[in-house]
Design a protein around this motif. Sequence first.
Motif, PDB file in Angstrom:
ATOM      1  N   LEU A 135      31.941 -21.101 -24.693  1.00  0.00           N
ATOM      2  CA  LEU A 135      30.634 -20.526 -24.348  1.00  0.00           C
ATOM      3  C   LEU A 135      30.364 -20.655 -22.851  1.00  0.00           C
ATOM      4  CD1 LEU A 135      28.401 -21.732 -27.328  1.00  0.00           C
ATOM      5  CD2 LEU A 135      29.244 -19.423 -26.895  1.00  0.00           C
ATOM      6  N   MET A 136      30.701 -21.816 -22.288  1.00  0.00           N
ATOM      7  CA  MET A 136      30.503 -22.027 -20.854  1.00  0.00           C
ATOM      8  C   MET A 136      31.356 -21.056 -20.048  1.00  0.00           C
ATOM      9  SD  MET A 136      28.748 -24.090 -18.898  1.00  0.00           S
ATOM     10  CE  MET A 136      28.687 -24.688 -17.203  1.00  0.00           C
ATOM     11  N   THR A 137      32.593 -20.846 -20.486  1.00  0.00           N
ATOM     12  CA  THR A 137      33.486 -19.899 -19.798  1.00  0.00           C
ATOM     13  C   THR A 137      32.914 -18.492 -19.844  1.00  0.00           C
ATOM     14  OG1 THR A 137      35.398 -21.252 -20.437  1.00  0.00           O
ATOM     15  CG2 THR A 137      35.842 -19.004 -19.718  1.00  0.00           C
ATOM     16  N   ILE A 138      32.429 -18.080 -21.013  1.00  0.00           N
ATOM     17  CA  ILE A 138      31.852 -16.736 -21.165  1.00  0.00           C
ATOM     18  C   ILE A 138      30.634 -16.573 -20.272  1.00  0.00           C
ATOM     19  CG2 ILE A 138      30.677 -15.196 -22.783  1.00  0.00           C
ATOM     20  CD1 ILE A 138      32.516 -16.327 -24.983  1.00  0.00           C
ATOM     21  N   VAL A 139      29.769 -17.602 -20.221  1.00  0.00           N
ATOM     22  CA  VAL A 139      28.557 -17.526 -19.397  1.00  0.00           C
ATOM     23  C   VAL A 139      28.917 -17.370 -17.920  1.00  0.00           C
ATOM     24  CG1 VAL A 139      26.588 -18.871 -18.564  1.00  0.00           C
ATOM     25  CG2 VAL A 139      27.072 -18.775 -21.007  1.00  0.00           C
ATOM     26  N   VAL A 140      29.853 -18.192 -17.442  1.00  0.00           N
ATOM     27  CA  VAL A 140      30.239 -18.136 -16.025  1.00  0.00           C
ATOM     28  C   VAL A 140      30.846 -16.778 -15.681  1.00  0.00           C
ATOM     29  CG1 VAL A 140      31.818 -19.092 -14.306  1.00  0.00           C
ATOM     30  CG2 VAL A 140      30.516 -20.616 -15.772  1.00  0.00           C
ATOM     31  N   LEU A 141      31.770 -16.299 -16.513  1.00  0.00           N
ATOM     32  CA  LEU A 141      32.401 -15.001 -16.251  1.00  0.00           C
ATOM     33  C   LEU A 141      31.384 -13.867 -16.298  1.00  0.00           C
ATOM     34  CD1 LEU A 141      35.740 -15.353 -18.270  1.00  0.00           C
ATOM     35  CD2 LEU A 141      35.438 -15.428 -15.802  1.00  0.00           C
ATOM     36  N   THR A 142      30.454 -13.949 -17.232  1.00  0.00           N
ATOM     37  CA  THR A 142      29.417 -12.912 -17.344  1.00  0.00           C
ATOM     38  C   THR A 142      28.541 -12.879 -16.095  1.00  0.00           C
ATOM     39  OG1 THR A 142      29.372 -13.190 -19.756  1.00  0.00           O
ATOM     40  CG2 THR A 142      27.491 -12.096 -18.738  1.00  0.00           C
ATOM     41  N   ILE A 143      28.152 -14.063 -15.617  1.00  0.00           N
ATOM     42  CA  ILE A 143      27.312 -14.133 -14.409  1.00  0.00           C
ATOM     43  C   ILE A 143      28.050 -13.565 -13.215  1.00  0.00           C
ATOM     44  CG2 ILE A 143      26.223 -15.719 -12.777  1.00  0.00           C
ATOM     45  CD1 ILE A 143      25.540 -17.512 -15.160  1.00  0.00           C
TER      46      ILE A 143
ATOM     47  N   GLY B  43      28.985 -19.695  -6.535  1.00  0.00           N
ATOM     48  CA  GLY B  43      29.891 -20.789  -6.173  1.00  0.00           C
ATOM     49  C   GLY B  43      29.476 -22.100  -6.817  1.00  0.00           C
ATOM     50  N   PHE B  44      28.147 -22.321  -6.861  1.00  0.00           N
ATOM     51  CA  PHE B  44      27.634 -23.535  -7.503  1.00  0.00           C
ATOM     52  C   PHE B  44      27.957 -23.541  -8.994  1.00  0.00           C
ATOM     53  CE2 PHE B  44      24.123 -25.532  -9.881  1.00  0.00           C
ATOM     54  CZ  PHE B  44      24.263 -26.838  -9.431  1.00  0.00           C
ATOM     55  N   PHE B  45      27.755 -22.385  -9.650  1.00  0.00           N
ATOM     56  CA  PHE B  45      28.072 -22.292 -11.077  1.00  0.00           C
ATOM     57  C   PHE B  45      29.559 -22.501 -11.329  1.00  0.00           C
ATOM     58  CE2 PHE B  45      23.924 -20.230 -11.771  1.00  0.00           C
ATOM     59  CZ  PHE B  45      23.562 -20.849 -12.949  1.00  0.00           C
ATOM     60  N   ILE B  46      30.388 -21.900 -10.465  1.00  0.00           N
ATOM     61  CA  ILE B  46      31.840 -22.046 -10.646  1.00  0.00           C
ATOM     62  C   ILE B  46      32.264 -23.490 -10.446  1.00  0.00           C
ATOM     63  CG2 ILE B  46      34.086 -21.405  -9.669  1.00  0.00           C
ATOM     64  CD1 ILE B  46      32.839 -18.628  -9.074  1.00  0.00           C
ATOM     65  N   LEU B  47      31.664 -24.161  -9.430  1.00  0.00           N
ATOM     66  CA  LEU B  47      31.967 -25.578  -9.205  1.00  0.00           C
ATOM     67  C   LEU B  47      31.586 -26.404 -10.423  1.00  0.00           C
ATOM     68  CD1 LEU B  47      32.840 -27.893  -7.344  1.00  0.00           C
ATOM     69  CD2 LEU B  47      30.487 -27.951  -6.463  1.00  0.00           C
TER      70      LEU B  47
ATOM     71  N   ASN C 132      17.869 -10.621  -0.694  1.00  0.00           N
ATOM     72  CA  ASN C 132      17.744 -11.856  -1.479  1.00  0.00           C
ATOM     73  C   ASN C 132      19.008 -12.129  -2.288  1.00  0.00           C
ATOM     74  OD1 ASN C 132      15.190 -12.433  -0.549  1.00  0.00           O
ATOM     75  ND2 ASN C 132      14.166 -11.274  -2.183  1.00  0.00           N
ATOM     76  N   LEU C 133      19.651 -11.023  -2.671  1.00  0.00           N
ATOM     77  CA  LEU C 133      20.880 -11.197  -3.460  1.00  0.00           C
ATOM     78  C   LEU C 133      22.048 -11.718  -2.628  1.00  0.00           C
ATOM     79  CD1 LEU C 133      20.850  -8.040  -5.767  1.00  0.00           C
ATOM     80  CD2 LEU C 133      20.522 -10.419  -6.435  1.00  0.00           C
ATOM     81  N   ARG C 134      21.849 -11.800  -1.306  1.00  0.00           N
ATOM     82  CA  ARG C 134      22.953 -12.330  -0.491  1.00  0.00           C
ATOM     83  C   ARG C 134      23.194 -13.811  -0.783  1.00  0.00           C
ATOM     84  NH1 ARG C 134      18.629 -12.041   3.149  1.00  0.00           N
ATOM     85  NH2 ARG C 134      18.149 -13.975   4.270  1.00  0.00           N
ATOM     86  N   TYR C 135      22.194 -14.458  -1.391  1.00  0.00           N
ATOM     87  CA  TYR C 135      22.387 -15.861  -1.768  1.00  0.00           C
ATOM     88  C   TYR C 135      23.178 -16.002  -3.065  1.00  0.00           C
ATOM     89  CZ  TYR C 135      18.699 -16.637   1.666  1.00  0.00           C
ATOM     90  OH  TYR C 135      17.954 -16.655   2.819  1.00  0.00           O
TER      91      TYR C 135
END
Length: 382
Positions: free
Chosen positions: A17-25, A149-153, A140-143
């Motif tokens: 589930l965590m993998t799916i969430v990160v990839l989806t984001i 990166g934070f989510f991937i970390l 704003n989306l430039r952040y």
Amino acid sequence: MRKSIFARLNNWIIFVLMTIVVLTIVIASTILINFLRKEEIKRVDILVSALKFQQEVDNPNLEVQALLLQIYSSNTTVPVIILDEKDNLIEHKNLPKDVDPDEIVALAKKMGKSYPPIEIEITKGDKQIVFYDNSPLLNNLRYSPYILGFFILCYFLFSFWFFRTIKKTDEGYLWAGLAKETAHQIGTPLSSMIGWMEIMKLEDPESEGVHEIEKDIERLKTISERFSKIGSVPELNDMDLNKTISDNYDYLKTRISKKINFGLHFPGYTIKVPHNRILMSWVIENLVKNAVDAMKGEGSISMSVGERNKNIIIEIQDNGSGMTKQQARNAFKPGYSTKKRGWGLGLSLAKRVVQEYHNGDIKISQTEVGKGTTFRIMIRKA
């Protein structure tokens, strides 16, 4: 066992589930940013085309004027600045109301560094220049890369923790199952041996052979108890560490080669620390047997007990063959052994007993090829 299977299954479900969430984001954010950028560029292109058409047609009818006005008014987000060739402000749209003209010209130059400005030829030799930039939403989306990166970390940290937990859990269930099964297998013939022992006592109670077999039966009882305890969480009911180690020393001294000089060094007082006598004796025995094997039956072993800061220190030193750096790094790994017939379980079990059951640590504090090895056990004081 059923609970362990469900626990591991739940861990895998969380991981997937965590993998799916990160990839989806990641995918959704990338698609969204690219889409918005393309749409805004299209919107500016349409706006510029409308301005060009307005300049090219001398007297557009009312319908054309209404259409041009509608195109111009439809842009409610993309900031646009129109200057002449001398950097005089002609018009601007979607900028803060309190910005003065000089600031607008400076902002236009800044916009030109992000996107190439569009030139509109009004008359021959007379041009207007259109500057534009991203909408506030797109800015704003430039952040988003930093957020991603934070989510991937977090994802990688979670993955590291997950696989480490799975590995430890699997090893734990393996050790527990193996230990309990071994205790059970030893217990069956041991009960039979105890019965035959009682019959032999009736026939000749003073027989030397009977006494020796009785000692071995007691030893088998101890071994069975060790495996039984390591298969579950043991209680740390014993306090006198001096007695535990001295009893173990007395037993080992009578069973190792006479060519080995075996010494024990205690401080002049009793060291008290909560421990499990059965399992701690097992740890000491494993380390001493490793030392004996390293010396090939001849040499010296020194066992010392003392205190250092808030720790109880037990050291077992030999003058055997020693270890290479690679051997020392792998010594406590399950299945690793330098002996041809070794299973590689003794030191890994010792580490489990000290670290997980006694909240301590065990390591090779010093080793050198050809000169010997020193094992150190550290247990926190009560």
